[in-house]
Design an enzyme around this catalytic site. Sequence first.
Site: not given
Length: 532
Positions: A431, A112-113, A199-200, A316
């Site tokens: 992604h 979630g960045a 991701s994050a 992605d």
Amino acid sequence: MEMSLTYVHLFYVYLHLCVVEGKNHRMGLFRSVDVFKGIPFADVPGKFEKPKLHPGWSGILKATKYRDRCLQVTLLQTKTQGSEDCLYLNIFVPQGRSLSTGLPVMVYLFGGAFLLGASNDVAILGDSLYDGKEMADRGGVIVVTVNYRVGTLGFLSSGDARLPGNYGLWDQHAAISWVRRNIEAFGGHPDNITIFGQSAGAASASFQSLSPYSRGLFRRVITQCGVALSPWSLQTRPMSLTKKVHRHTITHTNRTVVLTQKALTSDVWPVSVDCVVMDLLELAPVVDGDFIPDEPSRLFHNAAQFDYMAGVNSMDGHIFAGVDVPSINNRTKDTTVEQVKGLLAGLTKEKGDAAVHSAYSLYSAHWGSVPEPAVVKKTVADIETDFLFLVPTQIALQLHANNSSGASTFSYLFNMKTRIPGFPRWVEAEHAEDLQYLFGKPFSTPLVYFPRHRDLSRYMIAYWTNFAKTGDPSRGDSKVPAPWPPFTKNHQPFMIINHQISKSSVRYGFSCVLLCSPGLPSVSREEEETGN
């Protein structure tokens, strides 16, 4: 079709004199999963402080409902949601004819960045995307999902001792430490813990493996679509960001400081021709001289003890490329050469004009004199995928293999065709599209999937949980469709992950155009994609 929750009964687990009550969900004949939701692994954290040990509780803790996510902005950044009392985890324990003991453990870190997300995020027909029942049941492992602080409360930093940052990483570390101390009471093996994330969350798992604080804490690591070397995973100018945030914050109470909508949208940053979406992903871990003592690329000796599996999705970068160059998703509008060069300029601005011309020549080499519009658009997605995900992951794999002290390394490319409607036909795996298969959604919600999706889900759960059990995705209790060879210093195979895995799914080398390490192999994307 297998149904969950056909029968529910209560049971208890004792943790150092603290009692936890969960629910048992029936999965099939003589199979069930014990589920505990909302177990505190740390006390309510102080603002911009490391997590503290939880004091425990008296009586019985009803661990039957998810707890609040950590305080954060909503996806549209128009308001906030969540709570500062948020450091909780969830545990999914498979059971058969006899009570489970000594099971491998897989601890999941959400993506979630570093800005959004929760351990029970994204409900799919009533169940969280990260619901671990199917993975636990089919893979024979304990699945743990954890909350951690995100946004300013998790990652704001001054770059010095006043506000060192990395609070979200410390939360993750506290959760993993809690699991190691207590998982045996749930039937898990404290010496066989795998951390994995997307991701994050993948970058977080990577940082956990590189930190000196993790020695002996877990055994294996899986990173999906992100590593500590990703250009968006490290804030290199934290004080500059903190000053910017200070100008755009509001204080709701004396204990709650969050970013306003304006502080996280484009009106904070000057709009320019070389601004790309990556420039907006500013909240991230920092080199603090403590949890992250040095630049990530110089810390892989700390990860030498961990078995490592890493990969990316074939597109992605498409969702981000669609923000930077919107024409790639417009069926009636072509993408121009100027737009491609503009994207390359934005991604390589620290390297100068020569890097733009060199990269453009390499990426356009297969276009021909009159390139097809779809070829140009797909190239834009490839550029963003390479820069944000593929190349950093390949460098991380190489660094791990170079530093490994007997631990194994495995590489993959997930390229199942996208299921997201409305995208052009050339779009492959977006992604985060891998998660629905890994967490078994084709089995828990079968009406919205086809048999090929269940095949893929079965393969992924088998490879991932085998790796958690043995350090080798091909070796374990779960049958796999083809052997997956390890990645070594001088031998760099990768597995193509889709619904048609066979011996021919093993390929060699990746396209490495942007930021490619001289020691990494380079092949054309045409060769890479022949397995599609």
